[in-house]
Design a protein around this motif. Structure first.
Motif, PDB file in Angstrom:
ATOM      1  N   ASN A  40       0.877  -1.160   0.000  1.00  0.00           N
ATOM      2  CA  ASN A  40       0.000   0.000   0.000  1.00  0.00           C
ATOM      3  C   ASN A  40       0.919   1.215   0.000  1.00  0.00           C
ATOM      4  O   ASN A  40       1.658   1.428   0.956  1.00  0.00           O
ATOM      5  N   TYR A  41       0.864   1.986  -1.068  1.00  0.00           N
ATOM      6  CA  TYR A  41       1.762   3.128  -1.220  1.00  0.00           C
ATOM      7  C   TYR A  41       1.090   4.444  -0.838  1.00  0.00           C
ATOM      8  O   TYR A  41       1.694   5.510  -0.967  1.00  0.00           O
ATOM      9  N   TYR A  63       8.411  -2.735 -10.656  1.00  0.00           N
ATOM     10  CA  TYR A  63       7.451  -2.138  -9.725  1.00  0.00           C
ATOM     11  C   TYR A  63       6.339  -1.486 -10.536  1.00  0.00           C
ATOM     12  O   TYR A  63       6.605  -0.668 -11.408  1.00  0.00           O
ATOM     13  N   LYS A  64       5.096  -1.859 -10.254  1.00  0.00           N
ATOM     14  CA  LYS A  64       3.961  -1.340 -11.019  1.00  0.00           C
ATOM     15  C   LYS A  64       2.785  -1.032 -10.095  1.00  0.00           C
ATOM     16  O   LYS A  64       2.673  -1.577  -9.006  1.00  0.00           O
ATOM     17  N   VAL A  65       1.902  -0.175 -10.597  1.00  0.00           N
ATOM     18  CA  VAL A  65       0.620   0.083  -9.955  1.00  0.00           C
ATOM     19  C   VAL A  65      -0.450  -0.296 -10.972  1.00  0.00           C
ATOM     20  O   VAL A  65      -0.475   0.244 -12.075  1.00  0.00           O
ATOM     21  N   PRO A  90      -5.211   1.518  -2.144  1.00  0.00           N
ATOM     22  CA  PRO A  90      -4.133   1.699  -3.117  1.00  0.00           C
ATOM     23  C   PRO A  90      -3.126   0.548  -3.034  1.00  0.00           C
ATOM     24  O   PRO A  90      -2.596   0.266  -1.966  1.00  0.00           O
ATOM     25  N   SER A  91      -2.908  -0.111  -4.135  1.00  0.00           N
ATOM     26  CA  SER A  91      -2.006  -1.264  -4.138  1.00  0.00           C
ATOM     27  C   SER A  91      -0.969  -1.127  -5.237  1.00  0.00           C
ATOM     28  O   SER A  91      -1.280  -0.715  -6.353  1.00  0.00           O
ATOM     29  N   SER A  92       0.240  -1.484  -4.891  1.00  0.00           N
ATOM     30  CA  SER A  92       1.310  -1.570  -5.883  1.00  0.00           C
ATOM     31  C   SER A  92       1.930  -2.955  -5.744  1.00  0.00           C
ATOM     32  O   SER A  92       1.744  -3.634  -4.736  1.00  0.00           O
TER      33      SER A  92
END
Length: 188
Positions: A40-41, A63-65, A90-92
């Motif tokens: 969670n960013y 690294y992606k969202v 929010p997830s990455s």
């Protein structure tokens, strides 16, 4: 008021095919990854997210969202369960491709310095793992260090044998030299 018709069915099909393409992309990355870390960013500013991306990129971690719905669909299609609760908010996602350790190590170290980053879960060897397991994974040395340790362990007995054998040969040479000197003294 005027309404314009954009070929609604065709647009809908295009949108669905784009989403399916993203799901397929996520599935490919999941299958190719040695390990995955879900985070969670929320609360990180742009500079911090850029710093995190740079750290991941330096260690060849992708690294992606993505949208949670797309990630859920990809995980479900691959047979993963128990991620619906994790993929809220929010997830990455970080895909560690070359080695299982870097994604966990970078995320763990970054989370210690930036309270806003929360590690949610991860995947290792095809199994969903907890944050505690990610922390344990983060403490492991890298693949290169482990290989060096194994090779050092394998080399130690061989080196010890070489030292013993050279000591034996050296001792034999000393004894033979002493015998030769004694014979020379007796002959003189």
């Amino acid at each position: 008021m005027r309404f314009f018709y954009f070929g609604g069915e065709r647009v809908r099909e295009q949108v669905l095919s784009q989403k399916q393409a993203q799901v397929d992309e996520i599935k490919e990355k999941i299958e190719a990854a040695k390990s995955i870390v879900l985070m969670n960013y929320h609360g990180l500013n742009v500079g911090e997210v850029t710093e995190l991306r740079d750290k991941f990129r330096a260690e060849q971690v992708d690294y992606k969202v993505y949208k949670n719905t797309l990630m859920k669909r990809a995980f479900t299609e691959l047979g993963y369960e128990g991620l619906d609760e994790i993929l809220k908010g929010p997830s990455s996602i970080a895909f560690s491709m070359a080695d299982a350790v870097p994604a966990a190590k970078i995320a763990s170290e970054f989370a210690k310095d930036h309270e806003a980053l929360e590690i949610k879960s991860g995947i290792l060897d095809g199994k969903v793992i907890s944050t505690d397991m990610i922390e344990s994974l983060a403490k492991l040395p890298s693949r290169e260090v482990l290989i060096a340790q194994v090779l050092g362990g394998l080399n130690a007995p061989i080196q010890g044998l070489a030292n013993v054998l050279s000591g034996t040969i050296r001792g034999l040479a000393v004894v033979l030299n002493a015998i030769a000197e004694k014979k020379e003294q007796e002959a003189a």
